[in-house]
Design a protein around this motif. Structure first.
Motif, PDB file in Angstrom:
ATOM      1  N   THR A  66      49.148 -25.460 -70.223  1.00 14.69           N
ATOM      2  CA  THR A  66      49.720 -25.441 -68.877  1.00 14.69           C
ATOM      3  C   THR A  66      49.851 -24.020 -68.360  1.00 14.69           C
ATOM      4  O   THR A  66      49.520 -23.728 -67.208  1.00 14.69           O
ATOM      5  CB  THR A  66      51.090 -26.139 -68.884  1.00 14.69           C
ATOM      6  OG1 THR A  66      50.909 -27.485 -69.318  1.00 14.69           O
ATOM      7  CG2 THR A  66      51.734 -26.140 -67.504  1.00 14.69           C
ATOM      8  N   GLN A  97      51.016 -31.201 -64.813  1.00 17.30           N
ATOM      9  CA  GLN A  97      51.318 -32.060 -65.951  1.00 17.30           C
ATOM     10  C   GLN A  97      52.398 -33.081 -65.591  1.00 17.30           C
ATOM     11  O   GLN A  97      52.341 -34.229 -65.993  1.00 17.30           O
ATOM     12  CB  GLN A  97      51.764 -31.190 -67.126  1.00 17.30           C
ATOM     13  CG  GLN A  97      52.112 -31.994 -68.349  1.00 17.30           C
ATOM     14  CD  GLN A  97      52.324 -31.097 -69.556  1.00 17.30           C
ATOM     15  OE1 GLN A  97      52.264 -29.875 -69.467  1.00 17.30           O
ATOM     16  NE2 GLN A  97      52.573 -31.700 -70.689  1.00 17.30           N
ATOM     17  N   ASP A 153      46.024 -31.260 -65.380  1.00 12.54           N
ATOM     18  CA  ASP A 153      46.791 -30.931 -66.583  1.00 12.54           C
ATOM     19  C   ASP A 153      47.286 -32.217 -67.237  1.00 12.54           C
ATOM     20  O   ASP A 153      48.168 -32.888 -66.710  1.00 12.54           O
ATOM     21  CB  ASP A 153      47.966 -30.020 -66.202  1.00 12.54           C
ATOM     22  CG  ASP A 153      48.554 -29.308 -67.409  1.00 12.54           C
ATOM     23  OD1 ASP A 153      48.054 -29.513 -68.536  1.00 12.54           O
ATOM     24  OD2 ASP A 153      49.521 -28.533 -67.225  1.00 12.54           O
ATOM     25  N   GLU A 154      46.693 -32.555 -68.356  1.00 10.30           N
ATOM     26  CA  GLU A 154      47.015 -33.777 -69.104  1.00 10.30           C
ATOM     27  C   GLU A 154      47.099 -35.003 -68.192  1.00 10.30           C
ATOM     28  O   GLU A 154      48.135 -35.653 -68.095  1.00 10.30           O
ATOM     29  CB  GLU A 154      48.323 -33.594 -69.897  1.00 10.30           C
ATOM     30  CG  GLU A 154      48.220 -32.443 -70.880  1.00 10.30           C
ATOM     31  CD  GLU A 154      49.269 -32.497 -71.986  1.00 10.30           C
ATOM     32  OE1 GLU A 154      49.858 -33.569 -72.200  1.00 10.30           O
ATOM     33  OE2 GLU A 154      49.471 -31.469 -72.637  1.00 10.30           O
TER      34      GLU A 154
END
Ligand code: ADP
Ligand code: MG
Lengths: 344, 289
Positions: free
Chosen positions: A50, A90, A166-167
């Protein structure tokens, strides 16, 4: 020099560093990410994924090193970068109190659409992402999968040259995950460069054209998923014995017959063996039977992130950075190192 | 299997269909329009969470009624020059309402910072910060949205004051002028709280520091008593205090004795506050991790 956008890489970083107090979250990352396609960044929780993305998206200033995104330096020309990228963070980058359509209209207006045009654009996106029914519902009442889709829709009001995800599939159900994967593939077909972080090797394998494995803020491997898997071994064998007392004996037998690293799992009956070749797994089962060890599970699977780390670093992935890399590997890791060496 | 593949292919087509080409990309909105858009977001928040209006409705009523009846008799007695308590309260109402009006709005500005402190730690601010818009718009918009809250509070105080006998000589024009001046001042003062909110890690810490600044600002002023009655250093502070100046100008406007000088002084204070705390807020905001 910026007239040949297709040949110049999307991202170039040199010695990128970010510290939070005395915690070095990103510790000298050198990456070159080509234009087009999906680039995966694989690493455990706390690896610095991140933080790295936030520096590239011009949200955080690097403490050292350089980064260029789409031909612009992150410190010198952040605004030029912001006009070409989109970020899906995220933790949902949405306003939880607002409804789905309000979120999209807000982002649309900020990007320059007039009120009515932003509403049309928002409605079109909701429709395409299967969210029309939830348009007037507050985002805090959305499911994880819906939230993710809305979040990605929020990045597509104008088509970005590059999107940071992000993820994107952490914590959502398998069906939603497949939907998100399809969306990501569609974006790439449209010419957008995707930078995606993940904790799952399977996801990186399924989606990424190239990937970097990062740990403790450093790149520990880089290449195509195929190259990486060749380095890691073709997979892992999950074995569970009936009697925990026999586990140690089983571990030794498997290490000798299969020549892979053996990990003793937290479950006292479970073992994981990383394999170089799949063909010989039956030898292992036969050897266990010969020794009279009761086997409950004997299954072959893709290597997990832990196994990737075991093979690449000789030790399992840690959730959070511990006190610096001690040079004493634990017994399992030492065994893994030995056998991997012997296996080659 | 093949049914699933066709379904996927059709979904892919739908999504590709809504993607814009490069030539359909609008120019990102300018500073003013982005600020207004963020202001619209603040209004949507009020619509979805009306509870957040509690502090701008109940609190002002409480302050007005409480201050008038607690201090009214005692302080008003000397003002009215009579022992008759209702005449005393009436005299004090004329003096106090403009002060309570200013104090309450000034105190409410503090919540702007606290809300921001909470808001900024959310993921959506990462997205805002990654957009190619004028960055201060995110803060300016929040402050513009708060103008609505200040207006609600102001209307309530003046209405309660009117019920309690407040009859300003400046009439409607004077009251509206005073209201406008106070809104401008509140907007400018809010930058102090955004700076504090951005500096402090937690909302509690921001609250503590804000209170520490707020207390002397509102109490060591001419709101409740004439600074002439205060000892030297306290009086000196009360006289330079921006809040005293704004309260002075508001009283004049409401009394109909408008003085261009005192309005100019307030506007200079406003400009100084924004010139210092605006860039300071943005500096911290841009470097926030
Ligand atoms: N804003 C922050 N302030 C302080 N420490 C942080 C901050 N963000 C991340 N960290 C720390 O930096 C390290 C890397 O975190 P992060 O980049 O979030 O990893 P990942 O995304 O790979 O899980 C962690 O040790 C984390 O605690
Ligand atoms: Mg992360």
């Amino acid at each position: 020099m910026r007239t040949a956008p297709t040949t110049e890489p999307a991202v170039v970083t040199r010695g990128l560093v970010k510290r939070f107090g005395d915690n070095t979250a990103v510790d000298g990352i050198d990456l070159t990410i080509p234009r087009g396609g999906i680039y995966g960044v694989l690493g455990p929780n706390g690896a610095g994924k991140t933080t790295a993305i936030r520096m590239l998206a011009t949200l955080l200033r690097p403490d050292a090193g350089e980064a260029e995104v789409l031909g612009h330096n992150v410190l010198a020309e952040p605004k030029a970068i912001r006009s070409k990228i989109a970020l899906t963070g995220q933790f949902a980058s949405l306003d939880e109190d607002l409804t789905g359509i309000e979120n999209l209209v807000l982002l649309g207006r900020l990007q320059g659409f007039s009120g009515p045009a932003a509403r049309r654009r928002g409605a079109d996106l909701l429709e395409a992402f299967g969210l029309s029914d939830a348009a007037g519902r507050q985002v805090k009442k959305y499911s994880g999968g819906m939230r993710r889709r809305l979040d990605i829709a929020g990045s597509l009001l104008v088509t970005p040259e590059m999107i940071f995800l992000d993820e994107p599939t952490t914590g959502i159900d398998p069906r939603s995950r497949n939907q998100v994967w399809d969306i990501i593939r569609t974006l790439v077909d449209g010419g957008t460069t995707v930078l995606l972080t993940t904790q799952y090797l399977e996801e990186a394998d399924q989606l990424a054209d190239r990937l970097a494995v990062i740990d403790h803020g450093r790149v520990i491997a880089e290449g195509t998923p195929g190259q990486l898997k060749a380095q890691v071994g073709s997979g892992a064998l999950k074995v569970r014995v009936v009697d925990p007392a026999e586990r140690e004996q089983a571990a030794e037998i498997l290490a000798t017959t299969l020549g892979g690293g053996v990990v003793r799992e937290a479950d006292p009956t479970a073992l994981t063996v990383s394999l170089q070749e799949q063909a010989r797994t039956s030898d292992g089962l036969a050897a266990l039977e010969q020794a009279g060890i009761g086997v409950e599970t004997f299954a072959f699977g893709q290597p997990s992130l832990d196994e990737v780390f075991l093979a690449l670093t000789g030790k399992p992935a840690e959730a959070e950075p511990s006190d610096e890399d001690t040079e004493e590997p634990d017994p399992a890791a030492a065994a893994a190192g030995d056998h991997t060496g012997a296996g080659r | 299997m093949s049914a699933q593949t066709t379904h996927q292919a059709s979904q892919a087509r739908t999504i590709r269909g809504v993607l814009l080409n490069d030539d359909q990309r609008p120019t990102p909105s300018g500073a003013a329009s982005a600020s207004l858009t963020y202001g619209w977001r603040a209004l949507l928040k009020i619509k979805h969470i009306p509870e957040q209006l509690f502090d701008v409705t109940i609190f002002p009523i409480m302050m007005t009624v409480m201050m008038t009846y607690v201090f009214g008799g005692a302080i008003g007695e000397t003002m009215a020059g009579t022992g008759d308590s209702s005449a005393a309260v009436d005299a004090y109402v004329q003096f106090l309402i403009p002060g309570v009006f200013a104090q309450t709005l000034v105190m409410i500005t503090m919540y702007t910072g606290l809300t921001l402190n909470r808001d900024i730690s959310k993921g959506v601010f990462d997205r805002f910060r990654s957009l190619p818009t004028w960055r201060p718009a995110q803060l300016v918009g929040a402050l513009l949205g708060d103008q609505v809250r200040y207006t609600i509070a102001g209307v309530i105080i003046l209405a309660v004051g009117f019920i309690m006998g407040f009859r300003p000589d400046g009439g409607l024009t004077g009251v509206l002028g005073a209201f406008l001046l106070l809104l401008v001042f509140s907007f400018c003062l809010s930058w102090v709280w955004t700076t504090v909110a951005l500096l402090m890690r937690t909302e509690q810490a921001a609250m503590g520091v804000s209170m520490f600044i707020m207390m002397p600002l509102t109490f060591v002023s001419n709101i409740f008593a004439d600074p002439q009655t205060m000892p030297g250093p306290v009086r000196a502070f009360a006289e330079v205090n921006p809040v005293s100046n704004v309260v002075g100008a508001i009283r004049e406007l409401m009394e109909g004795t408008v003085d261009a000088g005192s309005i100019t002084t307030v506007l200079i204070y406003c400009a100084v506050l924004v010139a210092i705390f605006g860039p300071l807020s943005m500096f911290i905001y841009n470097r926030k991790s």
